[in-house]
Design an enzyme around this catalytic site. Sequence first.
Site, mmCIF file in Angstrom:
data_model
loop_
_atom_site.group_PDB
_atom_site.id
_atom_site.type_symbol
_atom_site.label_atom_id
_atom_site.label_comp_id
_atom_site.label_asym_id
_atom_site.label_seq_id
_atom_site.Cartn_x
_atom_site.Cartn_y
_atom_site.Cartn_z
ATOM 1 N N ASP A 18 -12.952 4.345 4.052
ATOM 2 C CA ASP A 18 -12.555 5.085 2.859
ATOM 3 C C ASP A 18 -13.212 4.606 1.586
ATOM 4 O O ASP A 18 -13.347 5.342 0.638
ATOM 5 C CB ASP A 18 -11.054 4.972 2.689
ATOM 6 C CG ASP A 18 -10.663 3.592 2.226
ATOM 7 O OD1 ASP A 18 -11.180 2.632 2.817
ATOM 8 O OD2 ASP A 18 -9.885 3.472 1.274
ATOM 9 N N ASP B 195 -17.715 1.235 1.796
ATOM 10 C CA ASP B 195 -18.042 1.756 3.117
ATOM 11 C C ASP B 195 -19.094 2.849 3.048
ATOM 12 O O ASP B 195 -19.590 3.288 4.082
ATOM 13 C CB ASP B 195 -16.795 2.347 3.787
ATOM 14 C CG ASP B 195 -15.726 1.310 4.030
ATOM 15 O OD1 ASP B 195 -16.104 0.206 4.418
ATOM 16 O OD2 ASP B 195 -14.549 1.599 3.813
ATOM 17 N N CYS C 285 -0.622 23.400 -9.950
ATOM 18 C CA CYS C 285 -1.454 22.442 -10.673
ATOM 19 C C CYS C 285 -2.386 23.194 -11.628
ATOM 20 O O CYS C 285 -2.563 22.825 -12.791
ATOM 21 C CB CYS C 285 -2.337 21.640 -9.723
ATOM 22 S SG CYS C 285 -1.492 20.917 -8.350
ATOM 23 N N ASP D 189 -12.748 0.992 9.430
ATOM 24 C CA ASP D 189 -12.550 0.060 8.331
ATOM 25 C C ASP D 189 -11.054 -0.256 8.347
ATOM 26 O O ASP D 189 -10.266 0.507 8.908
ATOM 27 C CB ASP D 189 -12.972 0.749 7.036
ATOM 28 C CG ASP D 189 -12.525 -0.007 5.812
ATOM 29 O OD1 ASP D 189 -12.798 -1.212 5.752
ATOM 30 O OD2 ASP D 189 -11.917 0.609 4.921
#
Lengths: 55, 756
Positions: free
Chosen positions: B634, B638, B51, B450
């Site tokens: 996430d 949250d 990358c 969550d």
Amino acid sequence: MSTLSFLIPIAVLMGMAGLGAFLWSLRNGQYEDMDGAAERILYEHDDKPLGGDPH
Amino acid sequence: MTCCAPTDLTHGHDPRQRSPGIDEVMLGSRDLGNGLRQVALSVPDMRCGACMIQLETTLGRLPDVRSVRANLTTKRVTINWQADNGNPPDFAASIGAIGYTAVLPTDAVDQPGEEMSGLLRALAVAGFCSMNIMILSVSVWSGADPSTRQALHMMSAALALPAVIYSGATFYRSAWRALAHGRVNMDVPISIGVLLSFGLSLYDTFIEGRQAYFEASTSLLFVLLVGRTLDEMMRKRARSAAASLADMMPKGANIVREDGRIDYVPLNEIRPGTRTLIAAGDRVPADGTILSGISELDRSMLTGESRWERVAPGAQVRAGDLNIGRPLMVEATVAPEDSTLAELHRMLEAVEDGRSEYRMLIDRAARLYAPVVHGLSVLAFLAWFAFTRDVHLSLTIAISVLIIACPCALGLAVPMVQVVAARRLFRHGVVARDGSALERLAEIDTVVFDKTGTLTQYDPVLATVTSKGPLELSLAVSLARFSNHPMSKAIVDNASRGNGEILSLEDIREVPGHGLEASFRGERYLLGRAAWATGGDTPAPTAPSTVVLTKGGEVLASFLFGERVRAGSAKAVRFLKDRGVAVQMLTGDVPEAANAVARELGIDDVKATALPKDKAGIIEALRDRGRKVMMIGDGINDAVALKTAHVSMAPASGSDIGCSAADFILLNSDMDGIRIALTTAGRAAALIRQNVALAIVYNVVSIPLALSGYASPLIAAVAMSTSSVLVVANAVRLDMDADVLSWRRRPTASLAGAAQ
């Protein structure tokens, strides 16, 4: 004593050279991207740091 | 993106992220002189060497670019370019073209290791000085004649000076700050011990005494600095969630002037009543009302709702909403600093400040230690002086007590265990961002999950397909090919496994927020939301998860979508329950969806339709009842809850803000990391307790020795180093434990394998 008088300065000077090299590499940004440095060795690429003080 | 598939971010360019435009890059850059400008772009998807090189070569080929350097550790690209030819090239677009997302960081100049490199410098100097003094001291001990001894002492004094002045400054500053505020911390006895022993040694050197203790003060500094550096290594990972949230905000917006001119202005020039133009892929800069345009908004940033919402003129938009569809003209109703997003930002900052009050074990210990150590040392001096009337001897003993009793084994042991634990966790795909988090994780008794994005994954999965016949199914698939909507993609993916015939459609049109329409053999077909495609307006609660194909209002095929439960979720829940940890689910979604997932995973305690504030409130209520809560979530919605909880975790596929708010990040897409983190934290907590016990035992034995005058400062320094080494060795044991190991192979291996 006479042996010590030049051995000790030599030891201290060598230590200072090492210290100097470390401080130079630190200022040169060579520790800024340890993950990247480990990867870069795998790629054939003209590699040199950005140079200068980035801050 | 050619690499890095350990997480489920394989879709590369994430349409929910916005990338900065040319104007924004210009605003976020700084002048280097000679017409050269520099900008740092954050590229969170940069995960491997491939990358990094790809980004550097792609950006390096752009016109006017002078140099590019990608930093894999901070995930940033620094670009220097020649700016006197006008605007910079569109860096974000070039980065986007090769599948990455670029964000403009708030702190345009990145300063990751300011503190760290200072500590490393101090450590290097202290190491150099103490090693050389040790060499000289060995010569003295092996019986140097008085003149040689004197010379060696002088050299030692000269060598100790930089360490005491430069390396010691870290401790003096902290000690001075504490004293100035009327407090005492661990650095106070350290500073006094180092300075006093150095002063006394200097005095001894000048009166040509037999002993000097320069090695004591410098090696003490060295060992303590090692502890500090390890501690800083842990702390460096923590990045403020509030800052990440600010990163995602636009730095400016296109505003429409009275005369119709469109200007790009910085955010602070937007006032209530300003008309802004929000292009597709831009975030709304301030709360407002839509004047014109029909589009779809991704509001997941505030609501956590992953389904896109259709908006039309008159609808209210909030800052942070991402425009997915077509351009919108929005009139701001409040200034950006008063928007909902800004409020969330302030809430986060407030919680973050509050969180820092959690004191690490070592600080708590140090507060007890310092008065005891000082008291003992002063007592020793007074008692010895009373008996012997020898200031020099009394002072020597007092210094020994000060050095021997200073809790440096503790100072070293706790960060050492944390660094070893963090490294181990990282190998298993869990990033620990805060050292004290491990301590807190070991204490939890309740876990709150969550749902969307945590227990389940974002991309919808096709649950049931009903169609009148194969032709209708092929029609739907052929039509779905023309859209990038996640649901269309799911339909196409489903079909590509079977024998999907591709039909040639004509006059294809996408209606944002509704669906697609096209002509086939002279008939008009619609594929999209049930209410829209059938021409009716019956809003059913399950409507958004159903897509139908219609012809003239008659339903030919229907696709029902469900949520994909994240791999390992059920196992993680079972593991937690087995350990006697209470498990809850807290979601902003509708009760039907929440209950379905909860049933599948075996979670009994479910709270649905919770807003971000409610989530934090529920966690706070649990905390007030004395529960130690771990929140696993996430989303940006949250974030406050994550910060409010005792300790928190976020999957790496979640939002940047979620990840910044959490103490642990799960890099792997399954939930096995929860088990690994919990077991490692338990083990680390045990080791820390052992180390503290070790340090206490050591002090109980050594302090009486020092008090009775059997320990010279040199012996004190040696004893202290020995205890430090012991404690470090104990910490390293964590790495050798087999019981924390999972059956899984090291994820780093799969990372390297996927790199090409």
